[in-house]
Scaffold this motif. Sequence first.
Motif, PDB file in Angstrom:
ATOM      1  N   GLN A  92       0.815  -1.202   0.000  1.00  0.00           N
ATOM      2  CA  GLN A  92       0.000   0.000   0.000  1.00  0.00           C
ATOM      3  C   GLN A  92       0.856   1.263   0.000  1.00  0.00           C
ATOM      4  N   TYR A  93       1.909   1.265   0.776  1.00  0.00           N
ATOM      5  CA  TYR A  93       2.781   2.441   0.841  1.00  0.00           C
ATOM      6  C   TYR A  93       3.561   2.622  -0.458  1.00  0.00           C
ATOM      7  N   ILE A  94       3.983   1.502  -1.055  1.00  0.00           N
ATOM      8  CA  ILE A  94       4.699   1.614  -2.327  1.00  0.00           C
ATOM      9  C   ILE A  94       3.761   2.114  -3.425  1.00  0.00           C
ATOM     10  N   ASN A  95       2.532   1.611  -3.428  1.00  0.00           N
ATOM     11  CA  ASN A  95       1.570   2.047  -4.444  1.00  0.00           C
ATOM     12  C   ASN A  95       1.169   3.519  -4.275  1.00  0.00           C
ATOM     13  N   MET A  96       1.379   4.063  -3.084  1.00  0.00           N
ATOM     14  CA  MET A  96       1.083   5.479  -2.882  1.00  0.00           C
ATOM     15  C   MET A  96       1.932   6.356  -3.787  1.00  0.00           C
ATOM     16  N   VAL A  97       3.165   5.937  -3.993  1.00  0.00           N
ATOM     17  CA  VAL A  97       4.104   6.762  -4.743  1.00  0.00           C
ATOM     18  C   VAL A  97       4.505   6.132  -6.074  1.00  0.00           C
ATOM     19  N   SER A  98       4.256   4.828  -6.245  1.00  0.00           N
ATOM     20  CA  SER A  98       4.588   4.148  -7.498  1.00  0.00           C
ATOM     21  C   SER A  98       3.509   3.108  -7.775  1.00  0.00           C
ATOM     22  N   GLU A  99       2.530   3.488  -8.544  1.00  0.00           N
ATOM     23  CA  GLU A  99       1.348   2.661  -8.752  1.00  0.00           C
ATOM     24  C   GLU A  99       1.717   1.314  -9.386  1.00  0.00           C
ATOM     25  N   GLY A 100       1.263   0.236  -8.736  1.00  0.00           N
ATOM     26  CA  GLY A 100       1.464  -1.111  -9.255  1.00  0.00           C
ATOM     27  C   GLY A 100       2.672  -1.830  -8.707  1.00  0.00           C
ATOM     28  N   ASP A 101       3.710  -1.104  -8.290  1.00  0.00           N
ATOM     29  CA  ASP A 101       4.921  -1.761  -7.795  1.00  0.00           C
ATOM     30  C   ASP A 101       4.677  -2.492  -6.470  1.00  0.00           C
TER      31      ASP A 101
END
Length: 360
Positions: A92-101
């Motif tokens: 969730q935190y990664i998708n906040m700044v890089s969608e899909g990763d």
Amino acid sequence: MRKKVKIEFGKILPRTKPSRSQETETPSEPASGDEEKSAKLVAVKCGRPEFDITFRTIKLLTAMSLSLIILCILFSLKLFASSIGIRKHLGQYINMVSEGDGSKLPVLQAIPVLCFFLVDVAFVFFIFKIFDRKKQNKFNWFLYILLMMSVALICITFILLIVVLSHVYSENEGLHNGIVEAMNNYSGNSLYKKRIDRLQIEFQCCGSKKYDEWYNIKWYDTSLVKKAATDNTQGNTPFSCCSISSIFPCIHHNIETTGKAYLYTPEQNLSISTKGCYDGLRKKTKEVGWSIVGNLVLFIILQVALVICLRFLQTAHYAKNRFEGHSRLYTVWLFGCASAGKNLTVVPPEPPPVPEELMS
């Protein structure tokens, strides 16, 4: 002169002394029960290892197989739940700044686990079917297909392990660019502001690679601040950059200036997080990646043990497509295949020679 012997039905012939030729010829005895049990019913082509087992061993292999299946099913459910947890937290935190990763790691763990779960459930059905008293040709074939599917899944999982390690050790500049983009939209977009604040508080980080990246970003509404206070050369960061571990009051304005208030000096009591969020996310990603690798390796070991046990059961069942209890031995092998015409004819023992008295 030879003595003539009269042969009458129901009478016992007189015992005569055997000749020397008869003494040298030892009549072959009929096969005993153990020899009949050990007669092979299947010819194995390049079988390694190949050996005969009893029905008691068959039952032991069945118990081991069912135990391993139950263990694999429970472990697969645990790993699937772990994938959901990774997606909800780190993903969730990664998708906040890089969608899909943020979905890559949980998906790489969940897909093989889900496939193994379906195959293991099918194994339970066919294990009970091959113990039917009737011949079950098709069930032996289906069990063989499931074994080949399981072997293919094991190979695919090894490839996915390499993909996981390559992903966690990649530079992933898209993650850095995503954090910088969210920082630049901090003041004008409430969604980006919420994401960055949650990220910096959760991972105790500030900025993408260093906290001074905030110095060149207008992260606040300048209309609400006096013109003299809008100079960022002395360092201003959002409140979410404050370090929880610091024992000093949080100074996130004029960070680079020594102040009389709270006897603040940036060299001695800096109260904001100095770690960048990019490094924090990468470190957490490596920890999660190695935990996924460890779980999948353990899962592969369990699946390999299960495949070996089931392969022995499948080959033991292959000769007559049914189990006949303790009446015979069962030929099993791990590698190789049965040659054409699997049922071999058991050669009967040669009859004993006819005595000379009966020939005259």
